[in-house]
Design an enzyme around this catalytic site. Structure first.
Site, PDB file in Angstrom:
ATOM      1  N   LYS A  64      71.138  40.500  14.758  1.00 14.86           N
ATOM      2  CA  LYS A  64      72.569  40.293  14.535  1.00 14.86           C
ATOM      3  C   LYS A  64      73.070  39.469  15.710  1.00 14.86           C
ATOM      4  CE  LYS A  64      76.748  43.001  15.116  1.00 14.86           C
ATOM      5  NZ  LYS A  64      77.366  44.327  15.079  1.00 14.86           N
ATOM      6  N   LYS A  70      70.890  46.321  22.502  1.00 16.61           N
ATOM      7  CA  LYS A  70      71.551  45.323  23.353  1.00 16.61           C
ATOM      8  C   LYS A  70      70.870  45.406  24.720  1.00 16.61           C
ATOM      9  CE  LYS A  70      76.178  45.622  21.240  1.00 16.61           C
ATOM     10  NZ  LYS A  70      77.433  46.421  21.229  1.00 16.61           N
ATOM     11  N   SER A 121      70.403  42.624  19.047  1.00 17.34           N
ATOM     12  CA  SER A 121      71.813  42.239  18.997  1.00 17.34           C
ATOM     13  C   SER A 121      72.277  41.395  20.179  1.00 17.34           C
ATOM     14  CB  SER A 121      72.679  43.501  18.945  1.00 17.34           C
ATOM     15  OG  SER A 121      74.049  43.177  19.037  1.00 17.34           O
ATOM     16  N   HIS A 122      73.158  40.485  19.869  1.00 11.14           N
ATOM     17  CA  HIS A 122      73.891  39.712  20.878  1.00 11.14           C
ATOM     18  C   HIS A 122      75.016  40.580  21.459  1.00 11.14           C
ATOM     19  CE1 HIS A 122      77.380  38.431  17.967  1.00 11.14           C
ATOM     20  NE2 HIS A 122      77.047  39.692  17.815  1.00 11.14           N
ATOM     21  N   ASP A 149      83.054  35.805  17.762  1.00  9.57           N
ATOM     22  CA  ASP A 149      81.659  35.677  17.349  1.00  9.57           C
ATOM     23  C   ASP A 149      81.495  34.702  16.183  1.00  9.57           C
ATOM     24  OD1 ASP A 149      83.051  37.374  15.718  1.00  9.57           O
ATOM     25  OD2 ASP A 149      81.580  38.997  15.743  1.00  9.57           O
TER      26      ASP A 149
HETATM   27  P1  PGA Z   1      80.255  43.849  21.732  1.00 12.97           P
HETATM   28  O1  PGA Z   1      80.036  43.734  20.165  1.00 12.97           O
HETATM   29  O2  PGA Z   1      79.367  42.909  22.413  1.00 12.97           O
HETATM   30  O3  PGA Z   1      81.703  43.537  21.840  1.00 12.97           O
HETATM   31  O4  PGA Z   1      79.978  45.289  22.100  1.00 12.97           O
HETATM   32  C1  PGA Z   1      78.864  43.694  19.463  1.00 12.97           C
HETATM   33  C2  PGA Z   1      78.813  44.767  18.420  1.00 12.97           C
HETATM   34  O5  PGA Z   1      79.698  45.640  18.345  1.00 12.97           O
HETATM   35  O6  PGA Z   1      77.865  44.812  17.646  1.00 12.97           O
HETATM   36 ZN    ZN Z   2      78.711  47.170  16.943  1.00 13.97          ZN
END
Ligand code: PGA
Ligand code: ZN
Length: 429
Positions: free
Chosen positions: A392, A341, A368-369, A207
């Site tokens: 985020k 998400k 969130s991404h 990331d």
């Molecule tokens: P992931 O991570 O896409 O690997 O679930 C994002 C996060 O944990 O915020």
């Molecule tokens: Zn997380």
């Protein structure tokens, strides 16, 4: 009206196949693609992958694409793209299973987002405005970005157990300034890391956060604190961590050395030890938010920790963006913010429902991404339209991450005098 829908397989930021859609209306064509994360469990919508080990190691998505080009197209062509909930419901109705595994949540979400973009064009309003109108009663607001600056856990190849250390430029006056503050801190951090760990320490995780070998989270927080002090922004920048504690929970203990082969098991902490550690961290560093501080099934300690009121407590793996889990967590006062998400849900309409639930409970909401991202910047518009207050989406570095931050710059420019940056009201509660 929707005249045609074409699905195709593309690659995400990790080089793993994902779904992209072009949806056509009389107004033009609208493109959307979907992200993908580390599978976090039984409560999230199922992404459909082919599973043929000989092709893309089992990760190809041609069945999802076929569903778009056949079943979904058949159901949706002719529909009005402004009717988001009817479009999403039509896709939900095509599934006989509850978790969208039949059509694939990846197939559905790509179409749902493309339809949302088409709906905005149909109404001749910006995407964030269309989303705001679908939701009702929000004042478009630019979110405070949580930039990941140090990566660990399953996102990086170093030995840090904790997944992310983030910085939040809460004291900025505008999003544009927040981005500048984040970028400057990121580059100061690179210099700090280079001095202490050499060039190799400046390698980045998936990331975009730096991933030097760190023996503890305190060591990482110290580096970030030093970088912030070099910028001169002082208290205007706060810090946050995503512990992603489920990753290293062994029974009732947390193995903070799980990534150090010869030390694993030597640094086991109980949930009470973890609470004490968080108390110390919040006292020593300007930490305003902690994500997934305990195993996702440990309802007791997350509640206990939230009640201390030391910082915002975010449920990511804990909630999995799931409506019923979020509802239960609200009823039990288990945490104080939702990490949203969209791909764990599968349609825009259902994502709005979970956000509504969280907002009505005066929770914080973080757009969130996922770790596997695309250049699609839909979540930027989503965060503004729903006035979430927080986003985020990784480091201020790497194309698929900055695609979202750059879109926020454009939105702020377009809003001009009307632009509002969440700033001190980042929790939007
Ligand atoms: P992931 O991570 O896409 O690997 O679930 C994002 C996060 O944990 O915020
Ligand atoms: Zn997380």
């Amino acid at each position: 009206v929707i005249t045609k829908i074409i699905g195709r397989q593309i690659l995400d930021s990790r080089g793993i196949p994902t779904v992209e859609v072009d949806l056509f209306t009389n107004k033009g064509s609208f493109r959307a693609s979907v992200p993908s994360g580390h599978v976090s469990g039984m409560y999230e919508a199922v992404e459909l992958r082919d599973g043929d080990k000989g092709i893309y190691l089992g990760n190809s998505v041609t069945r999802a694409i076929k569903n778009i080009n056949e079943k979904i197209s058949e159901a949706l062509v002719g529909m009005d793209p402004t009717l988001q909930s009817q479009i999403d419901q039509a896709m939900i109705d095509l599934n006989k299973t509850e978790k969208k595994g039949e059509l694939g949540a990846n197939a559905m979400l790509a179409v749902s987002i493309a339809a949302c973009k088409a709906g905005a064009a149909e109404r001749e309003v910006p995407l964030y405005k269309h989303i705001s109108d679908l939701f009702g009663k929000t004042n478009p607001t630019l979110p405070v970005p949580a930039f990941t600056v140090i990566s660990g856990g399953k996102h990086a190849g170093n030995n840090l157990a904790i997944q992310e250390i983030m910085i939040l430029p809460i004291g900025a006056n505008r999003f544009e300034e927040a981005l500048q503050m984040g970028s400057e801190t990121y580059h100061h951090l690179k210099a700090v890391i280079k001095e202490k760990y050499g060039e190799q320490g400046c390698n980045v995780g998936e990331d975009g956060g730096f991933s030097p070998n760190l023996s503890s989270v305190q060591e990482g927080l110290g580096l970030v604190k030093e970088a912030i002090s070099r910028t001169g922004y002082g208290e205007r920048i706060k810090m946050a961590i995503d512990v992603a504690a489920t990753t290293f929970c062994k029974g009732t203990k947390y193995d903070l050395d799980y990534k150090s082969q010869n030390k694993s098991g030597q640094n086991f902490k109980s949930a009470d030890d973890m609470i004490n550690m968080y108390k110390e961290l919040c006292a020593e560093y300007p930490i305003v938010s902690i994500e997934d501080p305990f195993d996702r099934e440990d309802w007791e300690h997350i509640k206990q920790f939230s009640e201390l009121g030391l910082c915002q407590v975010v449920g990511d793996d804990f909630l999995m963006s799931n409506y019923n889990r979020t509802k239960r967590a609200i009823n039990e006062s288990s945490c104080t913010a939702l990490l949203l998400k969209v791909n764990q849900i599968g349609t825009v309409t259902e994502a709005l429902e979970v956000v509504k639930l969280a907002k009505d409970a005066h929770w914080g909401v973080v757009a969130s991404h996922r770790i596997g991202e695309t250049e699609d910047s839909f979540i930027a518009d989503l965060s503004v339209g729903l006035a979430m207050g927080q986003i985020k989406t990784g480091a201020p570095c790497r194309g698929e991450r900055v695609a979202k931050y750059n879109q926020l710059l454009r939105i702020e420019e377009e809003l001009g005098d009307q632009a509002v940056y969440a700033g001190e009201d980042w929790r939007a509660t």
